[in-house]
Write a protein that holds these residues in place. Sequence first.
Motif, mmCIF file in Angstrom:
data_model
loop_
_atom_site.group_PDB
_atom_site.id
_atom_site.type_symbol
_atom_site.label_atom_id
_atom_site.label_comp_id
_atom_site.label_asym_id
_atom_site.label_seq_id
_atom_site.Cartn_x
_atom_site.Cartn_y
_atom_site.Cartn_z
ATOM 1 N N ARG A 160 34.672 33.208 -12.588
ATOM 2 C CA ARG A 160 35.550 33.517 -11.329
ATOM 3 C C ARG A 160 36.582 34.562 -11.524
ATOM 4 N NH1 ARG A 160 36.923 27.593 -9.072
ATOM 5 N NH2 ARG A 160 35.037 27.217 -7.674
ATOM 6 N N GLU A 182 40.510 34.814 -10.434
ATOM 7 C CA GLU A 182 41.804 33.921 -10.920
ATOM 8 C C GLU A 182 42.616 34.832 -11.953
ATOM 9 O OE1 GLU A 182 42.596 31.247 -10.008
ATOM 10 O OE2 GLU A 182 40.773 30.176 -9.063
ATOM 11 N N ARG A 230 44.117 37.538 -2.342
ATOM 12 C CA ARG A 230 43.055 36.552 -3.133
ATOM 13 C C ARG A 230 41.711 36.838 -2.233
ATOM 14 N NH1 ARG A 230 43.553 32.682 -6.462
ATOM 15 N NH2 ARG A 230 42.021 30.635 -6.171
ATOM 16 N N GLU A 286 36.599 27.137 -1.439
ATOM 17 C CA GLU A 286 37.856 26.601 -1.809
ATOM 18 C C GLU A 286 38.676 26.423 -0.566
ATOM 19 O OE1 GLU A 286 41.851 28.559 -4.016
ATOM 20 O OE2 GLU A 286 40.447 29.847 -3.320
#
Length: 390
Positions: free
Chosen positions: A387, A390, A156, A316
């Motif tokens: 984004r 994702e 990520r 986040e």
Amino acid sequence: MKTMTDNFLISFLQRFDEHPFDVKLRGETFHIGEGNPAFIVNLKDEIQGKDLLTSTSLALGEAYMNGTLDIEGDLFHALNHFLGQMGKFSMDQGKLKKLIFSSQSKKNQEKEVTSHYDIGNDFYRLWLDDTMSYSCGYFKTERDTLHDAQCNKVDRILKKLYLKKDMTLLDIGCGWGFLLIKAAKEYGVQGVGITLSKEQKKKFEERIEEEGLTGRVSVELMDYRDLKSWDRTFDRVVSVGMLEHVGRDNYELFVKNAEAVLNPGGLLLLHYISALKEYPGDPWMKKYIFPGGTIPSLREMINILSEHRFYTLDVESLRRHYCRTLLLWKRNFNDHRSEIEEKMGTEFARMWDLYLNACAATFNNGVIDLHQILVSKGINNQLPMTRWYE
């Protein structure tokens, strides 16, 4: 069973009545709060009132470490009910000034950092997963293992950094190097890590050789404060779990040094334990686990970054992911408890068990959080408008 007493310790504990619990002391049982006890505390002896008032955290933490205080049943369960009330803890900052506000000199901070991370690779290998990742994982599903979560977390981060082949990537506080190795293998980047830990550097260098990445990935023993005078720049900069060691007075200095080595339009990702507001830190944690450690608030980091023309792209929270990570570390730690006690002693084992459980409980209760902040140095209009990770 008693609810009223002239015992100072019991009277002091009565302030923590949000969740009922029992305290057993010298053959008597005292009930705190209303309703059935959520947990039971066993006390072999008194804890001095002056110690509780100087630092509730230190007094209770040390009592648990030396066995004066014990918990019937699951330690996390008890702490999860108790530590949501940390706002009721006492702390005399005047008496604890040297502990709470330790020197932020290079020499002292190197000593503080290595006191934790140079305990030994063999110790950490017992309870971390085989990536040797000592930071919050990312759980995509309920079935994810600790290893899955650590790989997910790194994936990520690397996706957020929008890496391209032959880009240069600096990892400030690189740990044992898993992130940079994965970045080099999967994205073809040139990676450099810096750390203050000789143990981490040694293990990282072994991994570089094992993975055939010599010449593509390297690691330096370096203080982040030396980056500004380093004759190198990078397309991307990442820092995972390092900002907490910098100290409040040095957050801006850290940002300045990251800014100095980042190319215009480059991306910086900070992954760090955060807090809702600015607190000086917990005395027990500072004395026994992370000397000098201070947790930044989200708002102060956003403010500092904006002052240096870093544009915020993404924020986040991974708070609940860290709770789950810590509970898995705790399980692994206790699976090797006898071996750890044999090598490090019973008090050390109780201290680390308390640390892992207490951190899990404070994340679960929102006392602390984990944030990832992604920013660009100046405007970057080459990134996708949505984004992309994702």
